[in-house]
Every structure is written in C-alpha cells, then in structure tokens.
Scaffold this active site. Sequence first.
Site, PDB file in Angstrom:
ATOM      1  N   GLY A   1      16.819  -5.966  33.428  1.00 55.75           N
ATOM      2  CA  GLY A   1      18.089  -5.325  33.794  1.00 55.75           C
ATOM      3  C   GLY A   1      19.076  -5.328  32.643  1.00 55.75           C
ATOM      4  O   GLY A   1      18.679  -5.203  31.482  1.00 55.75           O
TER       5      GLY A   1
ATOM      6  N   PHE B   1       0.873  -1.184   0.000  1.00 58.82           N
ATOM      7  CA  PHE B   1       0.000   0.000   0.000  1.00 58.82           C
ATOM      8  C   PHE B   1       0.899   1.219   0.000  1.00 58.82           C
ATOM      9  O   PHE B   1       1.756   1.351   0.883  1.00 58.82           O
ATOM     10  CB  PHE B   1      -0.857  -0.065   1.264  1.00 58.82           C
ATOM     11  CG  PHE B   1      -1.735   1.121   1.552  1.00 58.82           C
ATOM     12  CD1 PHE B   1      -2.979   1.253   0.939  1.00 58.82           C
ATOM     13  CD2 PHE B   1      -1.356   2.092   2.475  1.00 58.82           C
ATOM     14  CE1 PHE B   1      -3.817   2.320   1.238  1.00 58.82           C
ATOM     15  CE2 PHE B   1      -2.183   3.164   2.772  1.00 58.82           C
ATOM     16  CZ  PHE B   1      -3.420   3.274   2.155  1.00 58.82           C
ATOM     17  N   ALA B   2       0.745   2.098  -0.993  1.00 61.78           N
ATOM     18  CA  ALA B   2       1.671   3.230  -1.109  1.00 61.78           C
ATOM     19  C   ALA B   2       0.924   4.558  -1.086  1.00 61.78           C
ATOM     20  O   ALA B   2       0.331   4.970  -2.089  1.00 61.78           O
ATOM     21  CB  ALA B   2       2.491   3.091  -2.391  1.00 61.78           C
TER      22      ALA B   2
ATOM     23  N   GLU C   1       0.953   3.525   9.646  1.00 63.34           N
ATOM     24  CA  GLU C   1      -0.520   3.541   9.492  1.00 63.34           C
ATOM     25  C   GLU C   1      -1.141   4.679  10.311  1.00 63.34           C
ATOM     26  O   GLU C   1      -2.240   4.556  10.856  1.00 63.34           O
ATOM     27  CB  GLU C   1      -1.128   2.175   9.781  1.00 63.34           C
ATOM     28  CG  GLU C   1      -0.614   1.137   8.782  1.00 63.34           C
ATOM     29  CD  GLU C   1      -1.573   0.045   8.394  1.00 63.34           C
ATOM     30  OE1 GLU C   1      -2.759   0.115   8.720  1.00 63.34           O
ATOM     31  OE2 GLU C   1      -1.113  -0.908   7.742  1.00 63.34           O
TER      32      GLU C   1
ATOM     33  N   SER D   1       2.005  12.480   7.247  1.00 58.20           N
ATOM     34  CA  SER D   1       0.737  12.625   7.975  1.00 58.20           C
ATOM     35  C   SER D   1      -0.280  13.412   7.168  1.00 58.20           C
ATOM     36  O   SER D   1      -1.476  13.116   7.198  1.00 58.20           O
ATOM     37  CB  SER D   1       0.984  13.313   9.325  1.00 58.20           C
ATOM     38  OG  SER D   1       1.675  12.425  10.174  1.00 58.20           O
TER      39      SER D   1
ATOM     40  N   ASP E   1      -8.761   2.585   8.212  1.00 61.17           N
ATOM     41  CA  ASP E   1      -9.642   2.339   9.374  1.00 61.17           C
ATOM     42  C   ASP E   1      -9.486   0.903   9.860  1.00 61.17           C
ATOM     43  O   ASP E   1      -9.328   0.642  11.058  1.00 61.17           O
ATOM     44  CB  ASP E   1     -11.114   2.567   8.991  1.00 61.17           C
ATOM     45  CG  ASP E   1     -11.476   4.044   8.939  1.00 61.17           C
ATOM     46  OD1 ASP E   1     -10.690   4.872   9.432  1.00 61.17           O
ATOM     47  OD2 ASP E   1     -12.551   4.351   8.394  1.00 61.17           O
TER      48      ASP E   1
ATOM     49  N   GLU F   1      -0.174  11.099  16.730  1.00 60.18           N
ATOM     50  CA  GLU F   1      -0.762  12.433  16.566  1.00 60.18           C
ATOM     51  C   GLU F   1      -1.902  12.392  15.543  1.00 60.18           C
ATOM     52  O   GLU F   1      -2.932  13.045  15.727  1.00 60.18           O
ATOM     53  CB  GLU F   1       0.330  13.431  16.133  1.00 60.18           C
ATOM     54  CG  GLU F   1       1.404  13.696  17.194  1.00 60.18           C
ATOM     55  CD  GLU F   1       2.363  12.521  17.445  1.00 60.18           C
ATOM     56  OE1 GLU F   1       2.567  11.693  16.532  1.00 60.18           O
ATOM     57  OE2 GLU F   1       2.889  12.421  18.574  1.00 60.18           O
TER      58      GLU F   1
HETATM   59  N1  CAA Z   1     -13.345   6.903   5.587  1.00 56.24           N
HETATM   60  C1  CAA Z   1     -13.851   7.452   4.442  1.00 56.24           C
HETATM   61  N2  CAA Z   1     -13.659   8.746   4.098  1.00 56.24           N
HETATM   62  C2  CAA Z   1     -12.938   9.509   4.936  1.00 56.24           C
HETATM   63  C3  CAA Z   1     -12.390   9.010   6.134  1.00 56.24           C
HETATM   64  C4  CAA Z   1     -12.618   7.646   6.456  1.00 56.24           C
HETATM   65  N3  CAA Z   1     -12.127   7.108   7.572  1.00 56.24           N
HETATM   66  N4  CAA Z   1     -11.706  10.003   6.759  1.00 56.24           N
HETATM   67  C5  CAA Z   1     -11.836  11.104   5.980  1.00 56.24           C
HETATM   68  N5  CAA Z   1     -12.575  10.792   4.891  1.00 56.24           N
HETATM   69  C6  CAA Z   1     -12.998  11.726   3.832  1.00 56.24           C
HETATM   70  C7  CAA Z   1     -13.781  12.874   4.452  1.00 56.24           C
HETATM   71  O1  CAA Z   1     -15.141  12.543   4.568  1.00 56.24           O
HETATM   72  C8  CAA Z   1     -13.535  13.993   3.471  1.00 56.24           C
HETATM   73  O2  CAA Z   1     -14.376  13.821   2.356  1.00 56.24           O
HETATM   74  P1  CAA Z   1     -15.176  15.063   1.709  1.00 56.24           P
HETATM   75  O3  CAA Z   1     -14.108  16.059   1.311  1.00 56.24           O
HETATM   76  O4  CAA Z   1     -15.902  14.478   0.557  1.00 56.24           O
HETATM   77  O5  CAA Z   1     -16.060  15.604   2.778  1.00 56.24           O
HETATM   78  C9  CAA Z   1     -12.104  13.737   2.988  1.00 56.24           C
HETATM   79  O6  CAA Z   1     -11.857  12.326   3.256  1.00 56.24           O
HETATM   80  C10 CAA Z   1     -11.091  14.575   3.732  1.00 56.24           C
HETATM   81  O7  CAA Z   1     -11.204  14.312   5.115  1.00 56.24           O
HETATM   82  P2  CAA Z   1     -10.431  15.161   6.209  1.00 56.24           P
HETATM   83  O8  CAA Z   1     -10.769  16.619   6.014  1.00 56.24           O
HETATM   84  O9  CAA Z   1     -10.667  14.551   7.545  1.00 56.24           O
HETATM   85  O10 CAA Z   1      -8.912  14.966   5.745  1.00 56.24           O
HETATM   86  P3  CAA Z   1      -7.576  15.600   6.292  1.00 56.24           P
HETATM   87  O11 CAA Z   1      -6.757  16.105   5.171  1.00 56.24           O
HETATM   88  O12 CAA Z   1      -7.870  16.521   7.433  1.00 56.24           O
HETATM   89  O13 CAA Z   1      -6.785  14.278   6.771  1.00 56.24           O
HETATM   90  C11 CAA Z   1      -5.804  12.785   8.331  1.00 56.24           C
HETATM   91  C12 CAA Z   1      -6.899  13.814   7.941  1.00 56.24           C
HETATM   92  C13 CAA Z   1      -6.564  11.877   9.267  1.00 56.24           C
HETATM   93  C14 CAA Z   1      -4.652  13.442   9.048  1.00 56.24           C
HETATM   94  C15 CAA Z   1      -5.275  11.956   7.109  1.00 56.24           C
HETATM   95  O14 CAA Z   1      -4.499  12.771   6.234  1.00 56.24           O
HETATM   96  C16 CAA Z   1      -4.449  10.774   7.566  1.00 56.24           C
HETATM   97  O15 CAA Z   1      -4.981   9.737   7.952  1.00 56.24           O
HETATM   98  N6  CAA Z   1      -3.100  10.909   7.542  1.00 56.24           N
HETATM   99  C17 CAA Z   1      -2.184   9.842   7.898  1.00 56.24           C
HETATM  100  C18 CAA Z   1      -1.934   8.943   6.745  1.00 56.24           C
HETATM  101  C19 CAA Z   1      -1.440   7.594   7.198  1.00 56.24           C
HETATM  102  O16 CAA Z   1      -1.998   6.958   8.074  1.00 56.24           O
HETATM  103  N7  CAA Z   1      -0.394   7.137   6.543  1.00 56.24           N
HETATM  104  C20 CAA Z   1       0.110   5.861   6.807  1.00 56.24           C
HETATM  105  C21 CAA Z   1       0.576   5.267   5.543  1.00 56.24           C
HETATM  106  S1  CAA Z   1       0.260   3.594   5.387  1.00 56.24           S
HETATM  107  C22 CAA Z   1       1.467   2.761   6.155  1.00 56.24           C
HETATM  108  O17 CAA Z   1       2.116   3.223   7.025  1.00 56.24           O
HETATM  109  C23 CAA Z   1       1.466   1.364   5.659  1.00 56.24           C
HETATM  110  C24 CAA Z   1       2.690   0.588   5.824  1.00 56.24           C
HETATM  111  O18 CAA Z   1       3.365   0.232   4.840  1.00 56.24           O
HETATM  112  C25 CAA Z   1       2.981   0.054   7.185  1.00 56.24           C
END
Ligand code: CAA
Length: 379
Positions: free
Chosen positions: A339, A123-124, A363, A132, A240, A367
């Site tokens: 220890g 997943f990229a 993931e 973030s 999620d 924060e």
């Molecule tokens: N399910 C469905 N839709 C969602 C949602 C969810 N859980 N959360 C937000 N959305 C939708 C919103 O409804 C909104 O849609 P509309 O514009 O149509 O209303 C849109 O997405 C934007 O939502 P936000 O305004 O809440 O978005 P944001 O820019 O404020 O982002 C954030 C919030 C939670 C910080 C998000 O950017 C985020 O999760 N960032 C972290 C990313 C992350 O977890 N990266 C990890 C990478 S994966 C990894 O690490 C895998 C690996 O290889 C181990």
Amino acid sequence: MQLQFTEEQEQFRSKIREFCEREIEPRAVEIDCSDIYPWDILKKMAGEGYLGIPIPAEYCGLAKNSVSYVNAIEEISRVSASVGVIVAVHTSVSSLPILMFGTEEQKQRFLVPLAKGEMIGGFALTEPSAGSDAASQTTTAVREGDEYILNGAKSFITSGSEGGVIIVMAMTDTKKRHHGISSFIVEKGMPGFKYGVKEHKMGLMGSDTCELIFEDCRVPVENRLSDEGEGFKIAMASLDGGRSGIGAQALGIAQRALEESVRFAGAKDRSGAAPADSQAVQFMLADMATNITAARLLIYSAADMKDRKEPFTVNSAMAKLYAAQMARDVTIKAVQIHGHQGCTDRHIVERLFREAKVTEIYEGTNEVQRLVIAKRLLS
Ligand code: CAA
C-alpha cells in the site's frame, strides 16, 4: 525431470547467502541512496573468490559451474541488485570472453587479476545510436603498425569508469557490418580513453554506469581478443551466458519482493487482522510465487544446458525475457500489497520495484530476446 542442487551446490548457496546477509545487506540502502561504488564489498567478495566463480582454478577462479554462478547472482541480487549487476557484468561479459577467446598470455595478464578481484571488468557494445541493433556500430579501430587507433563512444557501460579493463567492440572494417567488428581489451588509463556522462539512474545507484569516449585511443595489437572480424560473435556468445545471469538477477529481486510481501501481509494489527486475510492479497502472493518458480526453472535449466555444453542461446533468451517481465510484475504487486508504505523508502519493495525495470532493458531488451527466440523458431 527435476532440477536439484547437488550437495556441493547447496553448500555454496548457503555460504554465499550467509556472506550476502552479513556483508552486503547492512550496506544495501546506503549503496542505493548515495551512489557509492561498493569497493569495500567487492574487496571482501574477492577474498572469498566470488569475483571468479566460474573461472577455472588454473586462472585463480573457484571453478564452479554455471548453475552455481547464476545461483550466486540470484543471492547477491536478493540483497543488492547494484552489487549483482557489477558481479554479473564482470564475470559473464568481461572475464568469460577472455577465458573463451583469449590467448594464454591474455589469460595470465587479464583473467587472473579479474578472477582474483584485483580489478573489475566491463563490456562495451552499446553506442549512443546502436543499442539493440548491435551491428550498426560506429566506433572504429584502425590498425597502425603494432597498434589500433580507436575513435568513437560507448554508452551505459556498467563499471565503465571503475573497471580496470573493458571489452570494447569496434569496427576494423566498416563495410562488413557483423563481420567487420573486432574485440579489444582496453585498459584503464590508456592514452585517449576518457569517461563521458555518468548516468543518474532510477535504480542500481551503486553500479557505475557511464559513457566511454575513445579519442585516438592507442591499443596494442596484443590486446585484440581473437581475430579481426570476430567481435560480433564474441559479443553474442558472451551475452548468451550473460542473459541467464541477468535473469538470475531479476529472480533475486523478485524472490526478495515475495519474502517481504509474505512478511508484511502476515503481520497482524492491534485488532488481530492482517492484509493476508484478504483473498485479493492471497491471490497476488500465489501468482508471485508461481511465476518466480517458473522463472527459476527456466534460468537454472539454461545454466544446466550451458554446463552440459548444449546449445543454450534460445533458453538463455527465454530465461531472461520471462524472469525480467516476472520481476517487474512481482515488484509491482509487492508495492501494491504494501500500500502507501510500499511507495516510500520505509520498505525495501520501493527499491526492488526500481531495480527490476532495467532487467527488461540491459543485456538485450525484452524485444531483442523475442527476436532471438523467433529467429531460431523460424530458421
Ligand atoms: N553466438 C555466436 N554467434 C552468433 C550468435 C550467438 N549467440 N548470435 C548471432 N551470431 C552470429 C550469427 O551466426 C551470424 O554470423 P554469420 O554472419 O557468420 O552467419 C552473425 O552473428 C549475425 O547474426 P544475426 O543475423 O542473428 O544478427 P542480427 O544483426 O540480426 O542481431 C540481435 C541480432 C540479436 C538483435 C543482436 O544485435 C543483439 O543481441 N542485440 C542486442 C545487443 C545487446 O544485448 N546489448 C546489450 C549490451 S550489454 C549490456 O547491457 C551490459 C551492461 O553493461 C549491463
């Protein structure tokens, strides 16, 4: 309310624990020390169906629910967090997005071999300058006829160079931020799809983490997941489910740290004294067990909500946040109880301590989980 496994879930838990202790445990140190991607173990897991635990039987999965899935991640991570993260990413944020958002043709072409374990998924989303703030993507996908041309880079991608397919988020409209992101199923070997830096990490050595580079990478339109502009929602919805899986990984690491600490603290020396005679050690063990139990309740309740099709975004974020912090604290205490020995590779707690930290980062950092929780509280 009591969270209790059904008989079937208990049987699955015992079966997977027995598998992990027999097949993974003897290799866990070697995987950690020598940076080996554990293909041999993944092949054995595929033979048991463990690479398609929550995937419906019609797509060759085991058709288990989310509770059993997080249980499996807990059990696997209790013996090897490297294998745990490979399976978690493969399942939650690579296979499940195809199940949730893919066409029937995409399910047959990609989900079936993923569930059978014929290939591993990745997943990229993260980029060198968009971690973030996932909406600040700069990787682009420009449509040309029946293809998209991808350009850009992704960082810290689990199974990036070993994976057969990677779910890649890229901007199809750079002016629309969230609404301009689309998802693509990018296949190993596609022209213009290259690997960059392979990371040398503090823990989880056996899981391949590398940079992906797209240089005029041609991806057929039929590999786009859902419609243009749906990529951000696909990523968030996938995360999620992924977040309670990473919470379960943290739980498995912490559970092992507690088991090892109880054993070590209870062992008597020649004079008949044991570390656990000290109240200071008893208090640490009591706090570890209490916090593990609290994390377990959060994780299994988020998974249960998912199974009951209730909104679980906040619960999954809470489960990951609490479990990751808990695993960091529990593994620090485990080293303290051991220890000097805990600071050496004579004891597994040294590895558990190194493995726990990243659960607070990938993931979604602690924060980010707080942002998700606060946003729902204040909306
Ligand atoms: N399910 C469905 N839709 C969602 C949602 C969810 N859980 N959360 C937000 N959305 C939708 C919103 O409804 C909104 O849609 P509309 O514009 O149509 O209303 C849109 O997405 C934007 O939502 P936000 O305004 O809440 O978005 P944001 O820019 O404020 O982002 C954030 C919030 C939670 C910080 C998000 O950017 C985020 O999760 N960032 C972290 C990313 C992350 O977890 N990266 C990890 C990478 S994966 C990894 O690490 C895998 C690996 O290889 C181990």
